[in-house]
Design an enzyme around this catalytic site. Structure first.
Site, mmCIF file in Angstrom:
data_model
loop_
_atom_site.group_PDB
_atom_site.id
_atom_site.type_symbol
_atom_site.label_atom_id
_atom_site.label_comp_id
_atom_site.label_asym_id
_atom_site.label_seq_id
_atom_site.Cartn_x
_atom_site.Cartn_y
_atom_site.Cartn_z
ATOM 1 N N VAL A 1 1.490 6.980 0.789
ATOM 2 C CA VAL A 1 0.706 5.902 1.381
ATOM 3 C C VAL A 1 -0.710 5.931 0.817
ATOM 4 O O VAL A 1 -1.351 6.980 0.787
ATOM 5 C CB VAL A 1 0.664 6.030 2.911
ATOM 6 C CG1 VAL A 1 -0.278 4.992 3.516
ATOM 7 C CG2 VAL A 1 2.063 5.868 3.497
ATOM 8 N N CYS A 2 -1.176 4.793 0.350
ATOM 9 C CA CYS A 2 -2.541 4.678 -0.162
ATOM 10 C C CYS A 2 -3.387 4.009 0.905
ATOM 11 O O CYS A 2 -3.305 2.799 1.118
ATOM 12 C CB CYS A 2 -2.554 3.857 -1.452
ATOM 13 S SG CYS A 2 -4.195 3.699 -2.188
ATOM 14 N N ILE A 3 -4.173 4.831 1.598
ATOM 15 C CA ILE A 3 -5.000 4.328 2.686
ATOM 16 C C ILE A 3 -6.298 5.127 2.700
ATOM 17 O O ILE A 3 -6.292 6.344 2.475
ATOM 18 C CB ILE A 3 -4.236 4.443 4.028
ATOM 19 C CG1 ILE A 3 -5.012 3.779 5.163
ATOM 20 C CG2 ILE A 3 -3.897 5.877 4.358
ATOM 21 C CD1 ILE A 3 -4.201 3.703 6.454
ATOM 22 N N ASN B 1 0.803 -1.226 0.000
ATOM 23 C CA ASN B 1 0.000 0.000 0.000
ATOM 24 C C ASN B 1 0.836 1.276 0.000
ATOM 25 O O ASN B 1 0.348 2.333 0.404
ATOM 26 C CB ASN B 1 -0.962 -0.011 1.192
ATOM 27 C CG ASN B 1 -1.815 -1.260 1.230
ATOM 28 O OD1 ASN B 1 -1.718 -2.066 2.153
ATOM 29 N ND2 ASN B 1 -2.626 -1.452 0.198
#
Length: 230
Positions: A94-96, A87
């Site tokens: 950060v891909c969240i 992620n």
């Protein structure tokens, strides 16, 4: 006519309050400082790998950048240290879900309540990042190769993912030595909460930011770096 200083933006007040709170009650496994003392909109974060995980003993640097309308829009969170994770994009972003803008996008595969909202804060972001390190989301990965490696490792088909992470931990420990940082490696060390002394040269006197007559970098509504939310 005398130039009157601009009042502090409401976002700066919110950030000053959050920073003071995090100094008094730190999040375990994190060390937070300002990139520049007079700019509340750019924070540097040191993340220590939790004991009992692949990241144990690791020291990873990250950068949080806040928009001018925080907390109504989310900040961006980008790793400065290289980290191999399903992620985390190649550029460190950060891909969240919690960092995605609260828009209605059926194609994103996320529920609106999973996205950012003004009740979120830096503490919930940090806890989400630690949770993500230990439990990656492989359904919509930012790093497809890391996601495949992680699934193979979890299913005990390969140790490549573990090997990658452990090498990064070793690299980060050398950086910690250069920075003069002692990395916690036991649960006892990791869970110790220390209140930052405001007398320290490296500590921020947060109360200074409550002076209504001070100006701040970032008080305008500059946008944070774009985060790919695919």
């Amino acid at each position: 006519m005398t130039n009157m200083p601009l009042p502090m933006a409401s976002s700066a007040k919110a950030l000053a309050k959050e920073l003071m709170n995090l100094q008094e009650e730190p999040v375990e496994g994190f060390k937070i400082t300002l990139v520049e003392e007079n700019n509340l909109y750019d924070w540097q974060v040191a993340i220590f790998g939790p004991p009992g995980t692949l990241y144990q003993g690791g020291y990873f640097k990250a950068h949080i950048r806040f928009p001018g309308d925080y907390p109504y829009s989310p900040p961006s969170f980008r790793f400065l240290s290289h980290i191999w994770h399903p992620n985390v994009y190649e550029n460190g972003e950060v891909c969240i879900s919690i960092l995605h803008a609260p828009i209605d996008d059926p194609q994103a595969g996320e529920l609106p309540q999973e996205r950012w909202n003004p009740t979120q804060n830096v503490r919930t972001i940090l806890m989400s990042v630690i949770s993500l390190l230990n439990e990656p989301n492989t359904f919509s990965p930012a790093n497809v190769d890391a996601s495949i490696m992680f699934r193979d490792w979890r299913e005990r088909k390969s140790t490549k993912y573990e090997d990658y992470v452990k090498q990064q931990v070793r690299d980060s420990q050398r950086e910690a030595e250069r920075d003069g940082v002692v990395v916690p490696t036991t649960v006892e060390e990791y869970c110790v909460k220390t209140t930052v002394s405001h007398d320290s040269d490296s500590a921020l006197n947060v109360e200074e930011f409550y002076d209504e007559d001070m100006e701040f970098c970032g008080d305008d509504d500059e946008d944070a770096p774009d985060v790919d939310t695919d």
